[in-house]
Motif scaffolding. Structure first.
Motif, mmCIF file in Angstrom:
data_model
loop_
_atom_site.group_PDB
_atom_site.id
_atom_site.type_symbol
_atom_site.label_atom_id
_atom_site.label_comp_id
_atom_site.label_asym_id
_atom_site.label_seq_id
_atom_site.Cartn_x
_atom_site.Cartn_y
_atom_site.Cartn_z
ATOM 1 N N PRO A 147 -12.474 -1.961 -9.601
ATOM 2 C CA PRO A 147 -11.667 -1.010 -9.942
ATOM 3 C C PRO A 147 -10.247 -1.294 -9.717
ATOM 4 O O PRO A 147 -9.391 -0.750 -10.758
ATOM 5 N N GLY A 148 -9.803 -1.424 -8.546
ATOM 6 C CA GLY A 148 -8.211 -1.929 -8.419
ATOM 7 C C GLY A 148 -7.829 -0.965 -7.533
ATOM 8 O O GLY A 148 -8.523 -0.124 -7.176
ATOM 9 N N TRP A 149 -6.859 -1.037 -8.113
ATOM 10 C CA TRP A 149 -5.188 0.230 -7.302
ATOM 11 C C TRP A 149 -4.774 1.118 -8.333
ATOM 12 O O TRP A 149 -4.433 0.362 -9.228
ATOM 13 N N GLN A 150 -4.908 2.392 -7.380
ATOM 14 C CA GLN A 150 -3.582 3.217 -7.855
ATOM 15 C C GLN A 150 -2.643 3.700 -7.338
ATOM 16 O O GLN A 150 -2.988 3.965 -6.101
ATOM 17 N N ILE A 151 -1.162 3.940 -7.919
ATOM 18 C CA ILE A 151 -0.176 3.973 -7.177
ATOM 19 C C ILE A 151 0.938 5.467 -7.593
ATOM 20 O O ILE A 151 0.582 5.620 -8.979
ATOM 21 N N ASP A 152 0.790 6.252 -6.937
ATOM 22 C CA ASP A 152 1.962 7.478 -7.359
ATOM 23 C C ASP A 152 2.585 7.408 -6.201
ATOM 24 O O ASP A 152 3.266 7.652 -5.348
ATOM 25 N N ASN A 153 3.571 8.131 -6.136
ATOM 26 C CA ASN A 153 4.634 9.038 -5.728
ATOM 27 C C ASN A 153 5.201 8.134 -5.190
ATOM 28 O O ASN A 153 5.617 8.876 -3.991
ATOM 29 N N MET A 154 6.151 7.253 -5.810
ATOM 30 C CA MET A 154 7.060 6.529 -5.289
ATOM 31 C C MET A 154 8.410 6.927 -4.228
ATOM 32 O O MET A 154 8.994 8.165 -5.042
ATOM 33 N N GLY A 155 8.585 7.134 -3.380
ATOM 34 C CA GLY A 155 9.977 7.738 -3.122
ATOM 35 C C GLY A 155 10.541 6.695 -2.127
ATOM 36 O O GLY A 155 10.061 5.361 -1.447
ATOM 37 N N VAL A 156 12.260 7.127 -1.933
ATOM 38 C CA VAL A 156 12.927 5.924 -0.748
ATOM 39 C C VAL A 156 13.992 6.860 -0.300
ATOM 40 O O VAL A 156 14.681 8.177 -0.821
ATOM 41 N N LEU A 157 14.455 6.765 0.531
ATOM 42 C CA LEU A 157 14.974 7.022 1.676
ATOM 43 C C LEU A 157 15.887 5.837 1.778
ATOM 44 O O LEU A 157 16.119 5.117 2.088
#
Length: 188
Positions: A147-157
């Motif tokens: 299936p691979g890779w799922q990415i969500d909810n990226m954020g930075v400080l």
């Protein structure tokens, strides 16, 4: 890479673990890191890559890389922080079939798959005052996929710009969309 929607209406980025040799990536927009404070990049992910055998061979897998020179050179984030990789990508003899062969990376599947798990990359002051980009990179060999890779909810400080220009509902349009590259054209 593509933007997908799950059953709850949530949008995520999805990178495929192809059943052919591939090197694909999803790249963030420029992030201007503050001179002060600890630069932190957070996200949630879920992954499942081609693996078989006992002991296992991690045929396919993924890494996270960072650049501070506009993409001329990329360095694995493990040089600065612990991404929580699980093993070495590729065959035992590193036969070159996987572009990421021999590298530590995300392999097999995350604990609790398909549930998303949080990741915090704390770079400390290593990127202070620099403009950086991160990329999520998948390498696959000539065999079967997963299936691979799922990415969500990226954020930075501790960024001085707004790399993800606004927070919008998941069903809205994204501004500052990351660039996706499937690498050179291939034939099978």
């Amino acid at each position: 890479w593509s933007r997908i929607q799950d059953a709850q209406g949530n949008y995520k980025w999805r990178g495929v673990d192809f059943s052919s040799q591939s090197d694909t990536s999803l790249e963030s927009p420029d992030i201007d890191v503050s001179q002060n404070g600890s630069f932190v990049f957070t996200f949630e992910h879920s992954y499942k890559f081609e693996t078989d055998g006992n002991p296992p061979t991690y045929w396919d897998g993924a890494v996270i890389e960072i650049t501070s020179d506009g993409g001329a050179t990329w360095t694995d984030v493990s040089q600065f922080t612990s991404p929580g990789y699980g093993g070495v990508i590729g065959t035992p003899n590193n036969d070159g079939q996987n572009p990421l062969g021999g590298k530590q990376g995300y392999v097999n599947q995350n604990a609790g798959y398909p549930a998303m798990v949080p990741v915090t990359l704390n770079f400390g002051s290593a990127m202070a005052g620099k403009t950086v980009r991160l990329r999520f990179r998948i390498g696959s060999d000539l065999g079967a996929g997963a299936p691979g890779w799922q990415i969500d909810n990226m954020g930075v400080l501790f960024a001085t710009n707004t790399p993800f220009s606004q927070v919008v509902p998941d069903d809205g349009q994204c501004n500052g969309v990351p660039a996706a590259s499937a690498g050179p054209d291939q034939t099978a």
